[in-house]
Write a protein that holds these residues in place. Structure first.
Motif, PDB file in Angstrom:
ATOM      1  N   PRO A  67       0.840  -1.204   0.000  1.00  0.00           N
ATOM      2  CA  PRO A  67       0.000   0.000   0.000  1.00  0.00           C
ATOM      3  C   PRO A  67       0.872   1.251   0.000  1.00  0.00           C
ATOM      4  N   GLU A  69       0.453   4.142   1.062  1.00  0.00           N
ATOM      5  CA  GLU A  69       0.496   4.915   2.304  1.00  0.00           C
ATOM      6  C   GLU A  69       1.590   4.401   3.236  1.00  0.00           C
ATOM      7  N   ILE A  70       1.742   3.065   3.281  1.00  0.00           N
ATOM      8  CA  ILE A  70       2.778   2.476   4.130  1.00  0.00           C
ATOM      9  C   ILE A  70       4.164   2.844   3.612  1.00  0.00           C
ATOM     10  N   VAL A 107       3.682  -5.614   7.119  1.00  0.00           N
ATOM     11  CA  VAL A 107       2.672  -5.494   6.066  1.00  0.00           C
ATOM     12  C   VAL A 107       2.902  -6.534   4.977  1.00  0.00           C
ATOM     13  N   LEU A 184      -0.144   1.781  14.653  1.00  0.00           N
ATOM     14  CA  LEU A 184      -0.576   2.233  13.330  1.00  0.00           C
ATOM     15  C   LEU A 184      -0.905   1.056  12.423  1.00  0.00           C
ATOM     16  N   PHE A 185      -0.048   0.034  12.446  1.00  0.00           N
ATOM     17  CA  PHE A 185      -0.287  -1.149  11.624  1.00  0.00           C
ATOM     18  C   PHE A 185      -1.555  -1.876  12.059  1.00  0.00           C
ATOM     19  N   TYR A 188      -4.391  -0.115  10.710  1.00  0.00           N
ATOM     20  CA  TYR A 188      -4.448  -0.324   9.258  1.00  0.00           C
ATOM     21  C   TYR A 188      -5.009  -1.705   8.925  1.00  0.00           C
ATOM     22  N   TYR A 191      -8.856  -1.632   9.545  1.00  0.00           N
ATOM     23  CA  TYR A 191      -9.750  -0.798   8.752  1.00  0.00           C
ATOM     24  C   TYR A 191      -9.419  -0.695   7.266  1.00  0.00           C
ATOM     25  N   ARG A 192      -8.167  -0.983   6.890  1.00  0.00           N
ATOM     26  CA  ARG A 192      -7.779  -0.664   5.526  1.00  0.00           C
ATOM     27  C   ARG A 192      -7.301  -1.844   4.695  1.00  0.00           C
ATOM     28  N   ILE A 193      -6.469  -2.705   5.273  1.00  0.00           N
ATOM     29  CA  ILE A 193      -5.809  -3.730   4.473  1.00  0.00           C
ATOM     30  C   ILE A 193      -6.811  -4.757   3.983  1.00  0.00           C
TER      31      ILE A 193
END
Length: 204
Positions: A67, A69-70, A107, A184-185, A188, A191-193
């Motif tokens: 991603p 952002e990462i 990630v 933070l991970f 993520y 909600y995001r990955i």
């Protein structure tokens, strides 16, 4: 082609494109650091770039990118340290960069391997990985001081006690940065990955 499929493909392409731009920026830092004589920092930035390039190289797919952002979070302290004008700024960037390596590894494990982490475990994993990376980084600088005559750690202007105290504070700061990166991970992951940004053929 349905609208949903087109949207997913577009998302992958946009993510891969932005990710490659970030990788190019990191490689530019490698070149700039080498030109500036900062060989160790060039090696550090090169390690981050190599980790970022591991998925597309392994899967031979330019869209198999982390991603963006990462990658951006990992690149910001690296680029920031290159332009740092005061030592404190450079040290903070180093701590964040060490945490960024652990974040990238986490990630990649989450997205490209069968390993799946719960949010709580992710915080612990990234924190411990950051401490391990900080230890390796300290050993690399010490070896450079012993073999190349640099003064990254073994500074003749400092007493042995002062060097040890500074090194311990580095580990403390790296640990704090690692826990922050772990939180933070975890957010993520929660909600995001997903798999929408990764080609289906590389999803484990």
């Amino acid at each position: 082609m349905s609208g949903d499929v087109a949207e997913l493909l577009g998302d992958r392409r946009v993510n891969a494109g932005l990710g490659w731009l970030v990788v190019v920026a990191i490689l530019a830092v490698v070149v700039g650091s080498l030109l500036d004589g900062q060989v160790l920092w060039a090696a550090f930035a090169g390690t981050v770039a190599a980790l970022a390039l591991l998925p597309p190289v392994s899967y031979r797919n330019v869209h198999a990118m982390l991603p963006w952002e990462i990658l951006l979070l990992a690149a910001l302290p690296i680029v920031g340290r290159l332009f740092a004008t005061v030592p404190v700024t450079g040290n903070v960037a180093t701590y964040l960069s060490v945490a960024a390596i652990a974040l990238i590894v986490a990630v990649e494990l989450q997205l490209f391997t069968p390993v799946k982490m719960t949010p709580r475990f992710a915080v612990v994993f990234v924190g411990v990985a950051t401490m391990a990376a900080a230890g390796v980084w300290a050993v690399v600088r010490w070896a450079s001081d012993r073999t190349l005559g640099t003064t990254f750690i073994l500074d003749p202007a400092l007493s042995e006690h002062a060097i040890e105290e500074a090194l311990m504070w580095e580990f403390v700061a790296s640990t704090i940065a690692g826990v922050g990166a772990g939180v933070l991970f975890a957010l993520y992951v929660s909600y995001r990955i997903g798999t929408t940004r990764v080609p289906a053929e590389v999803v484990p």
